[in-house]
Scaffold this motif. Structure first.
Motif, mmCIF file in Angstrom:
data_model
loop_
_atom_site.group_PDB
_atom_site.id
_atom_site.type_symbol
_atom_site.label_atom_id
_atom_site.label_comp_id
_atom_site.label_asym_id
_atom_site.label_seq_id
_atom_site.Cartn_x
_atom_site.Cartn_y
_atom_site.Cartn_z
ATOM 1 N N ALA A 1 0.865 -1.192 0.000
ATOM 2 C CA ALA A 1 0.000 0.000 0.000
ATOM 3 C C ALA A 1 0.896 1.235 0.000
ATOM 4 N N PRO A 2 0.383 2.369 -0.466
ATOM 5 C CA PRO A 2 1.177 3.605 -0.491
ATOM 6 C C PRO A 2 1.127 4.328 0.844
ATOM 7 N N THR A 3 1.454 3.601 1.911
ATOM 8 C CA THR A 3 1.419 4.151 3.259
ATOM 9 C C THR A 3 2.782 3.989 3.916
ATOM 10 N N LEU B 1 5.517 9.502 -2.625
ATOM 11 C CA LEU B 1 5.888 9.265 -4.019
ATOM 12 C C LEU B 1 5.044 8.143 -4.624
ATOM 13 N N TYR B 2 4.836 7.099 -3.844
ATOM 14 C CA TYR B 2 3.987 5.993 -4.323
ATOM 15 C C TYR B 2 2.550 6.459 -4.542
ATOM 16 N N GLN B 3 2.076 7.348 -3.682
ATOM 17 C CA GLN B 3 0.702 7.843 -3.815
ATOM 18 C C GLN B 3 0.494 8.558 -5.148
ATOM 19 N N ALA B 4 1.563 9.144 -5.693
ATOM 20 C CA ALA B 4 1.461 9.882 -6.950
ATOM 21 C C ALA B 4 1.269 8.967 -8.155
ATOM 22 N N ILE B 5 1.638 7.673 -8.013
ATOM 23 C CA ILE B 5 1.555 6.758 -9.152
ATOM 24 C C ILE B 5 0.628 5.574 -8.909
ATOM 25 N N TRP B 6 0.102 5.440 -7.688
ATOM 26 C CA TRP B 6 -0.729 4.281 -7.334
ATOM 27 C C TRP B 6 -1.987 4.249 -8.196
ATOM 28 N N THR B 7 -2.405 3.062 -8.598
ATOM 29 C CA THR B 7 -3.585 2.915 -9.441
ATOM 30 C C THR B 7 -4.725 2.291 -8.640
ATOM 31 N N ASP B 8 -5.898 2.253 -9.243
ATOM 32 C CA ASP B 8 -7.049 1.629 -8.589
ATOM 33 C C ASP B 8 -6.812 0.140 -8.348
ATOM 34 N N ASN B 9 -5.927 -0.447 -9.149
ATOM 35 C CA ASN B 9 -5.617 -1.873 -9.013
ATOM 36 C C ASN B 9 -4.365 -2.140 -8.193
ATOM 37 N N VAL C 1 0.817 -4.616 -10.923
ATOM 38 C CA VAL C 1 -0.191 -4.749 -11.971
ATOM 39 C C VAL C 1 0.436 -5.264 -13.262
ATOM 40 N N TYR C 2 1.546 -4.660 -13.653
ATOM 41 C CA TYR C 2 2.215 -5.083 -14.892
ATOM 42 C C TYR C 2 2.828 -6.467 -14.757
ATOM 43 N N SER C 3 3.392 -6.778 -13.597
ATOM 44 C CA SER C 3 3.996 -8.101 -13.388
ATOM 45 C C SER C 3 2.929 -9.194 -13.457
ATOM 46 N N GLN C 4 1.778 -8.937 -12.872
ATOM 47 C CA GLN C 4 0.684 -9.901 -12.941
ATOM 48 C C GLN C 4 0.205 -10.083 -14.383
ATOM 49 N N GLU D 1 10.459 4.117 -9.959
ATOM 50 C CA GLU D 1 11.639 4.743 -10.545
ATOM 51 C C GLU D 1 11.393 5.297 -11.938
ATOM 52 N N THR D 2 10.413 4.765 -12.651
ATOM 53 C CA THR D 2 10.126 5.286 -13.994
ATOM 54 C C THR D 2 8.971 6.283 -13.972
ATOM 55 N N LEU D 3 7.880 5.920 -13.330
ATOM 56 C CA LEU D 3 6.675 6.746 -13.375
ATOM 57 C C LEU D 3 6.749 7.979 -12.483
ATOM 58 N N GLU D 4 7.537 7.911 -11.414
ATOM 59 C CA GLU D 4 7.645 9.066 -10.528
ATOM 60 C C GLU D 4 8.994 9.756 -10.691
ATOM 61 N N GLU D 5 10.080 9.007 -10.537
ATOM 62 C CA GLU D 5 11.405 9.625 -10.614
ATOM 63 C C GLU D 5 11.706 10.174 -12.008
ATOM 64 N N LEU D 6 11.549 9.325 -13.031
ATOM 65 C CA LEU D 6 11.860 9.766 -14.397
ATOM 66 C C LEU D 6 10.794 10.680 -14.981
ATOM 67 N N ALA D 7 9.542 10.230 -14.918
ATOM 68 C CA ALA D 7 8.470 10.952 -15.618
ATOM 69 C C ALA D 7 8.037 12.230 -14.917
ATOM 70 N N ILE D 8 8.266 12.326 -13.600
ATOM 71 C CA ILE D 8 7.823 13.521 -12.859
ATOM 72 C C ILE D 8 9.015 14.334 -12.343
ATOM 73 N N GLN D 9 9.811 13.729 -11.452
ATOM 74 C CA GLN D 9 10.911 14.481 -10.835
ATOM 75 C C GLN D 9 11.924 14.989 -11.856
#
Length: 330
Positions: free
Chosen positions: A17-19, A63-71, A77-80, A284-292
């Motif tokens: 969880a993003p907590t 940081l996780y909260q910024a990219i967390w999805t409904d799933n 999600v992608y690994s599954q 590391e990709t969706l938050e660090e690269l794509a945002i930061q």
């Protein structure tokens, strides 16, 4: 009769969880692995438990909260989806479908859940006498692939019955992997136009890894060379860099953040970034690269910044993983 076979598909891991509590639990396991941090435990444990795990979880959770999805976590999600796509492709490749020919694929995370021991127990319960370990890391590193192999070996260390084990070390130069990256870049260019610079950003490792024989840095350069050869890019159009530094020691260079800042300051207006070290998009990709890093480039004077997604569960990525397994399956 041939041995019943199974597959352990492994990725790095993610908090549940993003907590802050979930991140603390995840980081405690991740940063306690000697493959990740090799500082003597008598020195490292007081730092980890007395400082890092008290201060860092709250920051990382945001940081996780910024990219967390409904799933859930994107990496999970992608690994599954990768496991499901690969299982379907394996099932469809079998001419006579029965319990012996069925090759189960269990997803596991090196840190967090589902754990490697849990996945191995599941394969064991399904009667697998031969297990193929496939880490979702294109380039081999002792901090990633070897950490998975350590956990597998630890699981069987005290067992009387050990299945036949087959390890896949990576696929940094596999033709389908290179084609997937090339096609992904071309598709992004077709939809968004081509930027002045293309940055290949790989997860960093300490410099001492390369000095001690870890092939990761060399394989990153080889992946980049193969891709740019097919794209026909000249040297002034692209660069390789390394991201996600941790700690005070020197890591392999150049650094992604510094490279983007230098480009922004020196008149480069448009940049596109791809990170071939990641099989699945993640923090590391969706938050660090794509945002930061986008913010850093714009603040330094750049104008346009685009992130090219990982291969994730794209058809060519599933084809690649299937090809890797086909070469191992008896």
């Amino acid at each position: 009769m041939s041995k019943k076979q199974g597959v352990l598909l492994c990725n790095l891991g993610t908090p549940e969880a993003p907590t802050a509590p979930a991140v603390r639990k995840y980081l405690a396991q991740f940063l306690h692995d000697k493959r990740v941090v090799s500082i003597p435990r008598v020195i490292w444990c007081p730092i980890l438990h007395g400082i890092i795990l008290r201060t860092r979880p709250q920051k990382v959770a945001k940081l996780y909260q910024a990219i967390w999805t409904d799933n859930g976590s994107p990496l999970m999600v992608y690994s599954q989806a990768q496991r499901k796509g690969l299982q379907n492709k394996l099932d469809n490749s079998v001419e006579i479908y029965d319990s012996q020919s069925y090759v189960p694929i269990e997803l596991a995370m090196c840190y967090g859940n589902p754990s490697i021991p849990k996945a191995l127990k599941s394969l064991e319960a399904q009667g697998c006498e031969r297990i193929i370990i496939l880490p979702l890391y294109p380039q081999y590193s002792s901090a990633t692939n070897a950490a998975i192999f350590d956990q597998v070996n630890k699981f069987y260390k005290k067992r009387y019955s050990v299945p036949e084990l087959s390890y896949i070390n990576g696929y940094h130069d596999h033709p389908l992997y290179i084609k997937g990256l090339v096609d992904s870049i071309k598709a992004y260019w077709k939809a968004n136009g081509q930027a002045q610079k293309l940055l290949f950003s790989y997860h960093g490792v300490p410099e001492r890894f390369s000095k001690n024989g870890d092939p990761y840095e060399k394989q990153c350069h080889e992946t980049t060379r193969l891709v740019v050869d097919q794209l026909g890019l000249s040297k002034e159009k692209y660069q390789i860099a390394f991201q996600s530094r941790f700690g005070r020691e020197e890591w392999v260079k150049p650094y992604t953040e510094a490279t983007l800042a230098d480009w922004g300051k020196n008149g480069v207006e448009s940049v596109q970034v791809i990170s071939p070290a990641f099989a699945s998009d993640c923090l590391e990709t969706l938050e660090e690269l794509a945002i930061q890093n986008k913010e850093g480039f714009i603040e330094a004077g750049g104008k346009e910044y685009g992130y090219i997604p990982a291969l994730n569960d794209s058809p060519i990525h599933i084809d690649l993983l299937f090809d890797l397994l086909q070469k191992q399956l008896n």
